[in-house]
Design a protein around this motif. Structure first.
Motif, mmCIF file in Angstrom:
data_model
loop_
_atom_site.group_PDB
_atom_site.id
_atom_site.type_symbol
_atom_site.label_atom_id
_atom_site.label_comp_id
_atom_site.label_asym_id
_atom_site.label_seq_id
_atom_site.Cartn_x
_atom_site.Cartn_y
_atom_site.Cartn_z
ATOM 1 N N MET A 169 0.817 -1.197 0.000
ATOM 2 C CA MET A 169 0.000 0.000 0.000
ATOM 3 C C MET A 169 0.865 1.266 0.000
ATOM 4 O O MET A 169 0.495 2.252 -0.620
ATOM 5 C CB MET A 169 -0.915 0.015 1.229
ATOM 6 C CG MET A 169 -1.886 -1.139 1.372
ATOM 7 S SD MET A 169 -3.284 -1.169 0.262
ATOM 8 C CE MET A 169 -3.794 0.481 0.196
ATOM 9 N N TRP A 170 1.980 1.229 0.729
ATOM 10 C CA TRP A 170 2.840 2.410 0.753
ATOM 11 C C TRP A 170 3.399 2.704 -0.628
ATOM 12 O O TRP A 170 3.506 3.863 -1.024
ATOM 13 C CB TRP A 170 3.961 2.232 1.779
ATOM 14 C CG TRP A 170 3.481 2.347 3.178
ATOM 15 C CD1 TRP A 170 3.226 1.317 4.048
ATOM 16 C CD2 TRP A 170 3.164 3.548 3.881
ATOM 17 N NE1 TRP A 170 2.783 1.823 5.241
ATOM 18 C CE2 TRP A 170 2.741 3.180 5.181
ATOM 19 C CE3 TRP A 170 3.213 4.897 3.552
ATOM 20 C CZ2 TRP A 170 2.358 4.123 6.132
ATOM 21 C CZ3 TRP A 170 2.843 5.832 4.505
ATOM 22 C CH2 TRP A 170 2.422 5.434 5.781
ATOM 23 N N GLY A 171 3.760 1.657 -1.360
ATOM 24 C CA GLY A 171 4.245 1.850 -2.724
ATOM 25 C C GLY A 171 3.173 2.471 -3.603
ATOM 26 O O GLY A 171 3.453 3.351 -4.429
ATOM 27 N N ASP A 172 1.931 2.022 -3.428
ATOM 28 C CA ASP A 172 0.814 2.604 -4.168
ATOM 29 C C ASP A 172 0.641 4.077 -3.819
ATOM 30 O O ASP A 172 0.378 4.910 -4.693
ATOM 31 C CB ASP A 172 -0.483 1.854 -3.875
ATOM 32 C CG ASP A 172 -0.481 0.430 -4.414
ATOM 33 O OD1 ASP A 172 0.354 0.111 -5.292
ATOM 34 O OD2 ASP A 172 -1.317 -0.365 -3.949
ATOM 35 N N LEU A 173 0.792 4.403 -2.536
ATOM 36 C CA LEU A 173 0.675 5.801 -2.110
ATOM 37 C C LEU A 173 1.782 6.644 -2.733
ATOM 38 O O LEU A 173 1.540 7.762 -3.203
ATOM 39 C CB LEU A 173 0.708 5.908 -0.582
ATOM 40 C CG LEU A 173 0.623 7.316 -0.003
ATOM 41 C CD1 LEU A 173 -0.652 8.028 -0.439
ATOM 42 C CD2 LEU A 173 0.704 7.268 1.525
ATOM 43 N N ASN A 174 2.988 6.111 -2.762
ATOM 44 C CA ASN A 174 4.096 6.839 -3.373
ATOM 45 C C ASN A 174 3.817 7.091 -4.848
ATOM 46 O O ASN A 174 4.017 8.211 -5.344
ATOM 47 C CB ASN A 174 5.396 6.055 -3.190
ATOM 48 C CG ASN A 174 6.607 6.859 -3.576
ATOM 49 O OD1 ASN A 174 6.794 7.979 -3.130
ATOM 50 N ND2 ASN A 174 7.442 6.289 -4.428
#
Length: 89
Positions: A1-6
């Motif tokens: 999810m953090w990668g998606d947010l980035n």
């Protein structure tokens, strides 16, 4: 999810924030409450540098043990920039 947010941040107007970012942040909050926080060293550097990851505290999640070592983050950033400069040569 953090990668998606980035990725969502990067694709947002002016690379800042968007509704998609808000939605991902809400999902991260929900999942973090269930499974616990993602270790900071698994988070993308821009999210650490901008303090987005550190906003866990604002999300009412107690995560003092996961605060990033910003000196290490700066060193990682410098290493990446050196590698990128070498690749451009």
């Amino acid at each position: 999810m953090w990668g998606d947010l980035n990725e969502a941040r990067q694709s947002a107007i002016n690379g800042q924030w968007s509704i998609r970012c808000d939605n991902l942040e809400a999902r991260i909050k929900s999942l973090t409450q269930v499974v616990g926080p993602t270790p900071w060293d698994e988070i993308q550097i821009p999210l650490l540098e901008l303090g987005i990851y550190q906003r866990h505290a604002e999300l009412c999640i107690d995560v003092p043990e996961v605060q990033p070592d910003m000196e290490r983050v700066a060193k990682l950033r410098a290493d990446l920039e050196r590698q990128a400069a070498a690749a451009r040569r």
